[in-house]
Design an enzyme around this catalytic site. Structure first.
Site, PDB file in Angstrom:
ATOM      1  N   ARG A  72      39.363  31.225  43.004  1.00  0.00           N
ATOM      2  CA  ARG A  72      40.103  31.842  44.248  1.00  0.00           C
ATOM      3  C   ARG A  72      39.365  32.703  45.769  1.00  0.00           C
ATOM      4  NH1 ARG A  72      40.049  35.559  40.161  1.00  0.00           N
ATOM      5  NH2 ARG A  72      38.717  37.340  40.265  1.00  0.00           N
ATOM      6  N   LEU A  73      40.394  32.434  46.663  1.00  0.00           N
ATOM      7  CA  LEU A  73      39.962  32.588  47.968  1.00  0.00           C
ATOM      8  C   LEU A  73      39.874  34.880  48.344  1.00  0.00           C
ATOM      9  CD1 LEU A  73      41.328  30.029  50.047  1.00  0.00           C
ATOM     10  CD2 LEU A  73      39.371  30.054  48.651  1.00  0.00           C
TER      11      LEU A  73
ATOM     12  N   ASN B  16      38.001  45.924  48.771  1.00  0.00           N
ATOM     13  CA  ASN B  16      36.298  46.483  48.100  1.00  0.00           C
ATOM     14  C   ASN B  16      36.041  48.375  48.640  1.00  0.00           C
ATOM     15  OD1 ASN B  16      34.285  44.273  49.029  1.00  0.00           O
ATOM     16  ND2 ASN B  16      35.297  44.129  47.250  1.00  0.00           N
TER      17      ASN B  16
ATOM     18  N   SER C 207      34.554  43.203  51.249  1.00  0.00           N
ATOM     19  CA  SER C 207      36.364  43.118  51.918  1.00  0.00           C
ATOM     20  C   SER C 207      36.894  44.066  52.011  1.00  0.00           C
ATOM     21  CB  SER C 207      36.514  42.055  50.578  1.00  0.00           C
ATOM     22  OG  SER C 207      37.584  43.030  49.832  1.00  0.00           O
TER      23      SER C 207
ATOM     24  N   TRP D 244      25.970  39.102  36.324  1.00  0.00           N
ATOM     25  CA  TRP D 244      24.483  39.558  36.597  1.00  0.00           C
ATOM     26  C   TRP D 244      24.235  40.088  36.239  1.00  0.00           C
ATOM     27  CZ3 TRP D 244      20.118  40.949  38.521  1.00  0.00           C
ATOM     28  CH2 TRP D 244      18.688  39.981  38.763  1.00  0.00           C
TER      29      TRP D 244
ATOM     30  N   ARG E 250      24.610  47.914  38.110  1.00  0.00           N
ATOM     31  CA  ARG E 250      25.391  47.079  39.195  1.00  0.00           C
ATOM     32  C   ARG E 250      24.857  47.236  40.298  1.00  0.00           C
ATOM     33  NH1 ARG E 250      30.357  45.013  38.349  1.00  0.00           N
ATOM     34  NH2 ARG E 250      30.776  45.342  40.771  1.00  0.00           N
TER      35      ARG E 250
ATOM     36  N   HIS F  49      23.548  43.849  42.687  1.00  0.00           N
ATOM     37  CA  HIS F  49      23.287  44.055  44.352  1.00  0.00           C
ATOM     38  C   HIS F  49      22.320  44.187  45.367  1.00  0.00           C
ATOM     39  CE1 HIS F  49      27.577  44.647  43.581  1.00  0.00           C
ATOM     40  NE2 HIS F  49      27.834  46.012  43.563  1.00  0.00           N
TER      41      HIS F  49
ATOM     42  N   ASP G  70      30.167  35.844  45.104  1.00  0.00           N
ATOM     43  CA  ASP G  70      30.832  36.562  43.888  1.00  0.00           C
ATOM     44  C   ASP G  70      29.921  36.155  42.469  1.00  0.00           C
ATOM     45  OD1 ASP G  70      32.524  38.051  42.564  1.00  0.00           O
ATOM     46  OD2 ASP G  70      33.547  36.073  42.561  1.00  0.00           O
ATOM     47  N   GLY G  71      29.739  37.674  41.815  1.00  0.00           N
ATOM     48  CA  GLY G  71      28.827  37.687  40.735  1.00  0.00           C
ATOM     49  C   GLY G  71      27.962  38.209  40.435  1.00  0.00           C
ATOM     50  N   ASN G  72      27.298  39.006  41.555  1.00  0.00           N
ATOM     51  CA  ASN G  72      26.090  40.127  40.884  1.00  0.00           C
ATOM     52  C   ASN G  72      26.446  41.253  40.035  1.00  0.00           C
ATOM     53  OD1 ASN G  72      25.566  39.268  43.258  1.00  0.00           O
ATOM     54  ND2 ASN G  72      25.876  40.962  44.438  1.00  0.00           N
TER      55      ASN G  72
END
Length: 246
Positions: free
Chosen positions: A200-201, A74, A71, A31, A39, A43, A26-28
């Protein structure tokens, strides 16, 4: 960029080693935003982090590494971003499959890839075929994966078997469910890491994480590297796993 040889240098002593590590990458986007970049740049940097971390996992001796790449939720993202992600997945498979074969990596996929374009499915099938006979560490990529959908699918299959008389509903237990999961051939999940500070999962390996150690780190995924992975594994080694006992 750090070379593959450098990333596969002798591993530091991290104590007790988890057999199976999973990562929510997580966090692309954040960043990229911090750097005023699109974005897609985040990635792309995230793909480089995948390369670093998969090599570092091999160097540490981790038996199985599962990465949450795309996911089932997504698909709600903008069409352009989904197209970019699919393009990066194609590029990763094409550019990295030779290294997987050479390094004896066994590629596995979890999730429903039927929604992907035919050419991408063909690339994935070819990568699976080329690594099928390998006997080394497992690299598991979760693509169009959602844990709730996985559990619903298991419940439906068991219900159908019960309806046909092949399964006694009273005999259905945790072992039977485990044997029907997509991860049934993997070692039990020991350590689940999520980057970027979120805690969180996000519908990832919900059943499998029942007794996993959870570690949430603030590092954004494109900045996650071999040292971060070693620190996470070292933290795992300090935890006492009682599984409900004393």
């Amino acid at each position: 960029m750090t070379s593959a040889r450098a990333e596969l240098a002798p591993a530091p002593d991290v104590g007790v080693l988890p057999r199976h590590v999973a990562i929510i990458m997580d966090g692309n986007g954040r960043w990229a935003k911090q750097r005023r970049l699109p974005r897609l740049a985040g990635h792309r940097a995230g793909v480089e982090a995948v390369r670093r971390v998969t090599r570092a996992a091999r160097a540490l001796g981790i038996e199985a590494l599962t990465l949450y790449a795309f996911s089932s939720e997504n698909w709600r993202r903008p069409e352009e971003e989904i197209s970019d992600l699919m393009g990066l997945l194609r590029l990763f498979i094409c550019s990295d499959i030779d290294e997987m074969v050479r390094e004896n990596v066994r590629l596995r996929l979890i999730g429903d890839q039927s929604r992907f374009a035919p050419d991408l499915r063909s690339l994935l099938d070819d990568a699976l075929r080329r690594t099928a006979a390998n006997s080394g560490p497992l690299l598991v990529i979760a693509l169009n994966y959602g844990s709730q959908a996985e559990l619903v699918s298991v419940a439906r299959r068991l219900a159908e078997q019960a309806r046909e008389g092949a399964v006694d509903p009273a005999q259905i237990d945790a072992d039977m469910i485990e044997a029907a999961l997509e991860t049934r051939e993997l070692p039990p999940l020991d350590l689940l890491i999520r980057t970027s500070g979120e805690q969180r999962l996000s519908n990832f390996l919900l059943w499998q994480a029942a007794y996993a150690e959870l570690l949430f780190v603030d590092t954004l995924w494109p900045d996650f590297d071999a040292a971060e992975l070693a620190a996470a594994v070292a933290a795992f080694g300090q935890r006492q796993r009682r599984y409900g006992g004393l």
